[in-house]
Every structure is written in C-alpha cells, then in structure tokens.
Scaffold this motif. Structure first.
Motif, PDB file in Angstrom:
ATOM      1  N   PRO A  40       0.826  -1.214   0.000  1.00  0.00           N
ATOM      2  CA  PRO A  40       0.000   0.000   0.000  1.00  0.00           C
ATOM      3  C   PRO A  40       0.855   1.256   0.000  1.00  0.00           C
ATOM      4  N   PRO A  41       0.351   2.364  -0.554  1.00  0.00           N
ATOM      5  CA  PRO A  41       1.090   3.628  -0.480  1.00  0.00           C
ATOM      6  C   PRO A  41       1.246   4.071   0.968  1.00  0.00           C
ATOM      7  N   GLY A  42       2.365   4.732   1.250  1.00  0.00           N
ATOM      8  CA  GLY A  42       2.647   5.169   2.609  1.00  0.00           C
ATOM      9  C   GLY A  42       3.327   4.119   3.455  1.00  0.00           C
ATOM     10  N   LEU A  43       3.625   2.948   2.867  1.00  0.00           N
ATOM     11  CA  LEU A  43       4.275   1.876   3.630  1.00  0.00           C
ATOM     12  C   LEU A  43       5.659   2.325   4.097  1.00  0.00           C
ATOM     13  N   GLU A  44       5.932   2.165   5.392  1.00  0.00           N
ATOM     14  CA  GLU A  44       7.229   2.492   5.956  1.00  0.00           C
ATOM     15  C   GLU A  44       8.055   1.220   6.122  1.00  0.00           C
ATOM     16  N   GLY A  45       9.331   1.352   5.878  1.00  0.00           N
ATOM     17  CA  GLY A  45      10.210   0.203   6.011  1.00  0.00           C
ATOM     18  C   GLY A  45      11.661   0.627   6.080  1.00  0.00           C
TER      19      GLY A  45
END
Length: 419
Positions: free
Chosen positions: A51-56
C-alpha cells in the motif's frame, strides 16, 4: 520510524517516488556517503500488495544484502506480512490469490512450490532452447527492423520476452497482449479497484488454462502442464502468475536499459557490435550496472536484528536494494563504471539464498540472444529518444522504460544514460 541506533541513520526517510523510480542512484549514493547503513524509507505509491505510505527499511550494502538473503529471521510469508503492511502504512494491504506463490513464502511452503519447477529451469535445460529462442528473436525483429526506426520496448523487448515465457509456460501467443496489460496493472501503481479487477481477470484466465491441462489428459512438456499435475489448483495459478510476470518483465527491462547504457558509452557499443563474442560478458555487466530488479520483494524481521550499527526492530518491513549492492565500492572496483570487458559475475541481480531467481539461466540466455540478434540485424543502431522524454515505470521493483525509440544514429544532443 523508530527503533534505530548508531551513527549515520537518517532522521527523514528516503522517499520511494517517481524520481527514485527514474533514477535511484542519487539516493543510494547519499546513503553510501552516510555509512551505507540500513535507512528508513517510505513507499509513496502503491504497488501490487504494497500500500502507499508503507514504511520500512532500505538495505543497500553488498554485505548487508547478502546477510539478509540468508538469515532466516528475515521472512517472506505473505499471510503473515499482510497485517504488517497495513500497520505500517495506515491503509489496507491489497490481497490476491496471485501473491501466494513461491516468491512470497518460506520453507516448507516455498520448498514444496519450487521443487516441481527446478528441472525446467536448469542451465542445461535452458541451453537446449537456444535455437528456438533465437528464431523467436529473429521473427520478432523482422517485423519492425525494416522500418528504419522502431520502439525497442514495445516492438522488440516485450514481444520477444513475452513470446519466450508464453511458450515456456504453454500460454497461447495470441493472448500475450491481454495478459501483458493485466501484469502491467498488477505490478504497477494502479488504483485498488483497477488492481482488483485485473488481478481477478488474470486469476480466472490462468485458472482456465490450468483446468484445461488437468482435464484434457494430454501430456505436455510445458510449465502449466507440470503445475497442473503437481500442485492444487489455487497454488498452480499463483505459481503460473509469478513465472509469467517475472519471467518477461525483468528480461525486457534488461534488454532496454542495457542498450540504453551501451548507447551512452559509444566506444563500448561499437566494440560489442564489432565482436559478438563479448555479448555474454556484456550481459553480466548490464545485470550488475543496471539491475533490472531494482529492489527485492519485501521481507519482515521476526526479532530485532542489528545491521551495520542499526537496529532493525521486530516486525519491520525490509527491502534489499540490489541496484545499490551491485555498485558497492567495498565489493567492486570502480563500481559506477560500465565496462563490458570486465568479469563481474558476482553481482546480486538475481538475488541469492533460497529465493535466488529460478529463471536466471533463461533470463541470461534471452538477453544474450536479443543482443546477438540486434547486432546481426541492426548495424549502427542508436537511441533516438532524448533523455528529457524518458518515461520510467512507477515501480520500485521493476526498473524500466515504457518506450525507447531506436534507429540509425547518431543520438540527439543531451542523450543520457539511466545512471
């Protein structure tokens, strides 16, 4: 982003956006200048199940990437990852039966899914198909080469690669345009409702082919027949999708970005066109320098792990930057230099560990045949599209152009390489 320690970590995440897709190397250079440590990142656009906005976290050094590829604490179970995607993006993960394939699972599921296919993709099995693949390349190029100029992406690289993987799997050639459109949607940044629609169409299309193999009783030597006889229907569909999508996208991108890089180094382009024996080594250098598979698929970490002085917290999503690792000065001399006569096969363009690319021998062979065919049929070939017109796909994983006009040179002023 929390849970990091050690000097050199960034307070602001690296943005995986259109600028990054077009040219990730400025971001990678900045990370390297800051110690080449794992770096927080945020995915600005969605892609497939991400999904857009995924942090990693972005892992860029050769040593760290190799470590993660082989450490069992970094896992790939799609069922366990989906809740993590949602929790780290503030949005819903985008699921599909198609994603439950060997690339998104660890042992024992991964082992069971991959085992039936191993014999089909060995170096020996693939080598036996060279002449058939060469005929496909010549037939594809013959349709457009006489026009003087043509689109290397749309007229050659994709039709050629799609034909090879279609015939390998047993997918009708006549359907290649249809499923190509679905794959581009599923692997791109389409809206969720469009992705669901095309994923559903692809699922039912492949299900129909699998069922036909299961019910007609005829023995076939293609991959769909093998899958139909070895796995439950849903698993066979997911496996077929993974092989179909990855089996032509990265190879087509390799052909295009490889030629684009050659055109930016005219002396090397002339050397290759004058001596086709250099093609295998040139393909390896294209794989290292351009890495058509820019970022790995996700991994998540099952417990806190320290990498190069940075603590990756439990449950974090991790992406491996193969394109950055392949230009790591700690591994390669003059890593940003493109040289088709250097032997640098120890790149990570095909990943490593248990998830090393099953189609690596086929991809190498296709690229070699593609360039041999271009050399024999298109003397004086050059890039005609200006750098300002390059349209890069919106994908953090598959790095490639949507179009590239080629024909008799010289290239226009301002021509640039994909850096």
């Amino acid at each position: 982003m929390t849970g990091s320690k050690g000097a050199g970590t960034s307070a602001c995440p690296i943005s995986l956006d259109q600028d990054f897709y077009a040219n990730p190397h400025p971001a990678y250079r900045a990370i390297k200048e800051n110690g080449n440590r794992p770096t927080p990142m945020v995915l600005k656009t969605g892609m497939a199940y991400l999904p857009p906005g995924l942090e990693g976290w972005l892992v860029t050094s050769y040593e760290d990437v190799e470590f993660v590829l082989r450490d069992p604490r970094f896992r790939k179970s799609i069922d366990e990852a989906m809740p993590l995607f949602a929790a780290r993006s503030g949005g819903a993960a985008r699921g599909s039966l198609l994603y439950a394939n060997m690339a998104n699972n660890d042992p024992p599921v991964h082992t069971r899914l991959r085992k039936p296919l191993n014999g089909m993709f060995t170096a020996r099995a693939v080598a036996g198909r060279r002449e058939a693949i060469r005929r496909t390349a010549r037939e594809t190029l013959a349709e457009v080469a006489g026009a003087g100029s043509f689109d290397l992406v749309q007229d050659f690289a994709f039709p050629f690669s799609i034909s090879v993987i279609s015939r390998t799997l047993g997918v009708p050639d006549a359907d290649r345009g249809t499923f190509h459109g679905w794959v581009q949607t599923i692997t791109g940044d389409a809206a969720p409702e469009v992705l669901r629609r095309d994923a559903g169409l692809m699922t039912e299309y492949l299900r129909g082919l699998i069922r036909a193999r299961s019910t007609d009783g005829a023995e076939t030597d293609d991959v769909l027949g093998l899958l139909a006889g070895s796995l439950p229907e849903d698993e066979a569909v997911a496996q077929a999708y993974a092989l179909l999508a990855a089996g032509y996208e990265t190879t087509a991108n390799l052909i295009v970005t490889g030629f684009l890089t050659l055109a930016a180094h005219p002396e090397q382009l002339r050397r290759l066109w004058a001596d086709p024996d250099l093609v295998p080594g040139a393909v390896e250098e294209m794989l290292r320098h351009q890495a058509p598979f820019n970022l790995s698929l996700y991994r998540y970490v099952t417990e806190p792990v320290e990498l190069n002085g940075v603590l990756i917290p439990q449950g974090a999503i991790v992406f491996l930057a193969f394109a950055a690792a392949n230009r790591d000065a700690c591994r390669f001399t003059e890593p940003d230099t493109f040289d088709i006569e250097q032997s640098r096969r120890d790149h990570l363009a095909f990943g490593g560990g248990i998830h090393n690319c099953i189609g690596k021998h086929l991809a190498r062979l296709e690229a070699e045949v593609a360039f041999e065919t271009l050399i024999s049929c298109c003397p004086g070939l050059d890039v005609l599209t200006s750098a300002e017109e390059f349209d890069w796909k919106a994908s953090p994983t598959f790095r490639g152009l949507r179009s590239l006009r080629v024909g008799p040179g010289p290239a226009p002023a301002g021509q640039g390489e994909p850096r």
